[in-house]
Design an enzyme around this catalytic site. Sequence first.
Site, short mmCIF file in Angstrom:
data_model
loop_
_atom_site.label_atom_id
_atom_site.label_comp_id
_atom_site.label_asym_id
_atom_site.label_seq_id
_atom_site.Cartn_x
_atom_site.Cartn_y
_atom_site.Cartn_z
CG HIS A 1 -2.01 1.01 1.21
ND1 HIS A 1 -3.34 0.72 1.42
CD2 HIS A 1 -1.97 2.35 0.99
CE1 HIS A 1 -4.06 1.83 1.33
NE2 HIS A 1 -3.25 2.83 1.08
CG HIS B 1 -1.64 6.36 -2.17
ND1 HIS B 1 -2.85 6.39 -2.81
CD2 HIS B 1 -1.86 5.74 -0.98
CE1 HIS B 1 -3.78 5.83 -2.05
NE2 HIS B 1 -3.20 5.42 -0.93
CG ASP C 1 -1.01 10.82 -5.70
OD1 ASP C 1 -0.88 9.80 -4.99
OD2 ASP C 1 -2.11 11.36 -5.89
N GLY D 1 -9.93 8.16 -1.60
CA GLY D 1 -10.39 9.55 -1.54
C GLY D 1 -11.05 9.81 -0.21
CD GLU E 1 -7.13 6.42 5.70
OE1 GLU E 1 -7.72 6.28 4.62
OE2 GLU E 1 -5.98 6.90 5.80
ZN LIG Z 1 -3.93 4.83 1.01
#
Ligand SMILES: [Zn+2]
Length: 345
Positions: A17, A19, A21, A172, A202
């Site tokens: 996991h 990202h 960006d 998001g 989360e």
């Molecule tokens: Zn994440």
Amino acid sequence: MNGHDEWLRSFPKAELHVHLDGSVKPETLRELAERQGASLPEGDLRGRMTVDPDCGSLTEYLSKFSFVLPFLQTAEALERVAYETAEQAADDGCLYVEVRFAPLLHTERGLTAEEAVKHTVNGLRRAERELGITARAIVIAMRHEGFERNREAIEAAARYLGDGVCAVDLAGDEAGYPPELHQRLFDLASERKLPVTIHAGEAGGAANVRYAVERLGAVRIGHGVRIKEDPEVIELVRSRRIPLEMCPLSNIQTKAADGWERYPIRDYMDRGLIVTVNTDNRTVSGTTMTNEYKLLAEKLGFGFDELAAVSLNGIDAAFADEPLKAELRIRMKRKLAEIGVALKE
Ligand SMILES: [Zn+2]
């Protein structure tokens, strides 16, 4: 780095996991901006790309991405940051990495979603050839987008499934956009035989994890920190053997967990859940896998056997076929033996 950190860096790991960006190196961002004829503020950019230690919420955390995204709109930029994300993982002891990104966030200057996938996969492939790490892409659909736009991302992922792409995800603003909004999209993902992981539990509660697993076909969960709020959801995740992609420092920064004392990772492991450890965002969180392992050891008293279990969980939970996993397990165990970590069988 002292000797112990150096040793932890060589500890074999798998990262599931991270990202794209959120893992751009500040010096790379400056070069990309220069090549694109844009100017960035003088001085070290790290402060603008990394959250403060007292970062207030997931929304504030997510705001860091808007600083880098304008420069990740070209083939060259995507190829490079994909390569460098895998490179950072390789430098950090990872034998395997799954790098995730949302193609729709890279279409502001004319790339299509499918082109964004192609260039990202090309960067990961180059890292595989040059660095000996195995690197796959996870394609993210965005919570705030509607079905038609997100469909482009899912179809692009389907075209590259088994050819650089290994799964799809939903990410998001979890609190603002519940998983129910995306039923149709994940029905499509299931039709296309795309493995699914979903950010849940989360910024939202345990019910989102239940929905992601029972209705959206998630076979892994991003974070899942908040399942402790509902024993039935813990049991669902345990009985279905759904791995959790936990990101300890990020989870504390976004307040998904209330500090280290209350971080539930050991509790989840003791209950028989399959827990993996990840950075989430190397630059935005200001972390590495080595740092995450160090934090687990220092804050929660994880022993080397427990860290080894976390690493091996990363291979078991990977979106990879069995022959590849078997090979990675052998390499991981060999490396653990090399650095003197004995495994409990
Ligand atoms: Zn994440």
